[in-house]
Design an enzyme around this catalytic site. Structure first.
Site, PDB file in Angstrom:
ATOM      1  CB  THR A 124     -15.154   0.930  -2.005  1.00 29.39           C
ATOM      2  OG1 THR A 124     -15.386   1.918  -3.012  1.00 29.39           O
ATOM      3  CG2 THR A 124     -16.360  -0.008  -1.952  1.00 29.39           C
ATOM      4  CE1 TYR A 138     -18.532   2.957  -2.255  1.00 29.72           C
ATOM      5  CE2 TYR A 138     -20.050   1.766  -3.681  1.00 29.72           C
ATOM      6  CZ  TYR A 138     -18.776   2.233  -3.413  1.00 29.72           C
ATOM      7  OH  TYR A 138     -17.761   1.989  -4.295  1.00 29.72           O
ATOM      8  CB  SER A 165      -9.219   6.454  -4.040  1.00 28.50           C
ATOM      9  OG  SER A 165      -9.933   6.115  -5.210  1.00 28.50           O
ATOM     10  CB  THR A 211     -10.784   0.374  -6.477  1.00 27.20           C
ATOM     11  OG1 THR A 211     -12.086   0.918  -6.745  1.00 27.20           O
ATOM     12  CG2 THR A 211     -10.884  -0.692  -5.408  1.00 27.20           C
ATOM     13  CG  ASP A 212     -12.824   5.177  -8.482  1.00 24.26           C
ATOM     14  OD1 ASP A 212     -13.053   4.033  -8.899  1.00 24.26           O
ATOM     15  OD2 ASP A 212     -13.719   6.006  -8.231  1.00 24.26           O
ATOM     16  CE  LYS A 216     -12.417   0.376 -10.277  1.00 27.95           C
ATOM     17  NZ  LYS A 216     -13.041   1.307  -9.315  1.00 27.95           N
ATOM     18  CD  GLU A 271      12.780   9.331 -36.321  1.00 27.96           C
ATOM     19  OE1 GLU A 271      12.809  10.491 -36.765  1.00 27.96           O
ATOM     20  OE2 GLU A 271      13.549   8.912 -35.439  1.00 27.96           O
TER      21      GLU A 271
END
Length: 325
Positions: free
Chosen positions: A12, A25, A58, A91-92, A164, A282
């Site tokens: 971004t 975008y 990303s 950022t993702d 994030k 357990e």
């Protein structure tokens, strides 16, 4: 002044949309040098060398791109005139890239990832200020030896623990209940904590890679079929379970995990709960076929399991690796 290498991968921070708008975008459109032109004061902080390695959203980052980025950084830090590294990133999936770099970089020099929640064409875009602070952090002597860091919205996070936590605020990241490493005031970092897990030069994984074992992730939900696990086991050496609560699942999944473990699949238990710790259990794993992820999220546990499987197929040895990293 220090010399900082900026490696751009897109995201971004390099995104383009309708003028002034923060949504709708396309990420990874602008060259890193165009972003730097909007922050001329950054040249008072450090000498810069720029590298446009990728220019992608990303979500397009994958194992091949992780390896390319890590190998490039491991090469650049050998140059005496490079004092630190800044990586611009979407950022993702920044938390997965940052953890891969935490485990594979063979350097004590500062490495800082940053990005943006608003595209470059938005009003009050946050990318330029984040980049300015990231370069400032990488240039500061106090950042030496801290491992891979993520700088976002005045806050310094460790590459291991950052996650994030918001998908629309500019202050989009957190670090579970551990708190952050520190904060930035303009160009000055203030550290208040450290990470005690092995990283960078202390990591047995530090070095260059050109391939990684395949590891899948299985999200447990109410009514989930165990067929999911059998399907994943056909093409993956390991499977990370993102279980409910403390990494839990139903009886059918338990039976499938036991069956597939006997056939060689390595399982790690993590949780879909955002905060908490996954320990050995357990009840859900009485025979200890699964490795506990501790505080790692499912996606980060996958990164560590891939690298662990590169070193060994022994379940007990991998269990020790998860305890250390």
């Amino acid at each position: 002044m220090k010399t900082i290498a900026i490696i751009a991968t897109g995201g971004t921070i390099a995104g383009v949309g309708k003028d002034g708008k923060t949504v709708v975008y396309h990420a990874g459109e602008i060259d890193v040098n165009d972003i730097l032109e909007s922050i001329p004061q950054i040249n008072e902080v450090a000498h810069l060398k720029t590298f446009q390695l990728y220019n992608v959203d990303s979500n397009e980052m994958d194992e091949e791109k992780w390896m390319g980025l890590s190998n490039m950084i491991n090469s650049l830090v050998l140059e005496e005139d490079i004092d630190g590294i800044v990586v611009t990133h979407g950022t993702d999936c920044i938390e997965e890239t940052s953890y891969y770099l935490t485990l594979t970089l063979n350097t004590n020099k500062p490495v800082v990832l940053t990005g943006a929640m608003r595209p470059a064409t938005a009003t009050s875009a946050d990318g330029p200020f984040n980049l300015y602070q990231a370069v400032s952090l990488a240039s500061n002597d106090s950042a030496y030896g801290k491992g891979v860091m993520v700088l976002f919205s005045n806050t310094i996070y460790s590459g291991r623990d950052v996650q994030k936590i918001n998908n629309f605020k500019v202050d989009a990241f957190g670090q579970k209940t551990f708190g952050c490493l520190g904060y930035m005031q303009d160009e000055v970092p203030y550290f208040f904590s450290d990470t005690f897990k092995k990283h960078t030069i202390h990591s047995i994984f530090a070095g260059n890679y050109n391939s990684l074992p395949k590891v899948g992730v299985a999200l447990f939900y109410a009514g989930a079929s165990a067929d999911i696990l059998y399907h994943l086991a056909q093409s993956n050496e390991g499977i990370v379970i993102v279980g409910a609560g403390s990494g839990n699942y139903n009886e059918k999944w338990k039976e499938a995990i036991e069956d597939l473990s006997k056939k060689g699949t390595i399982f790690v238990r993590s949780s879909r709960v955002q905060e908490g710790i996954v320990f050995d259990d357990e009840v859900f794993d009485p025979h200890h076929y699964c490795i506990s992820s501790n505080t790692l999220s499912g996606q980060k546990a996958r990164v560590l399991l891939m690298l662990a499987l590169k070193k060994t197929k022994d379940r007990d040895q991998i269990r020790q690796i998860f305890a250390q990293y």
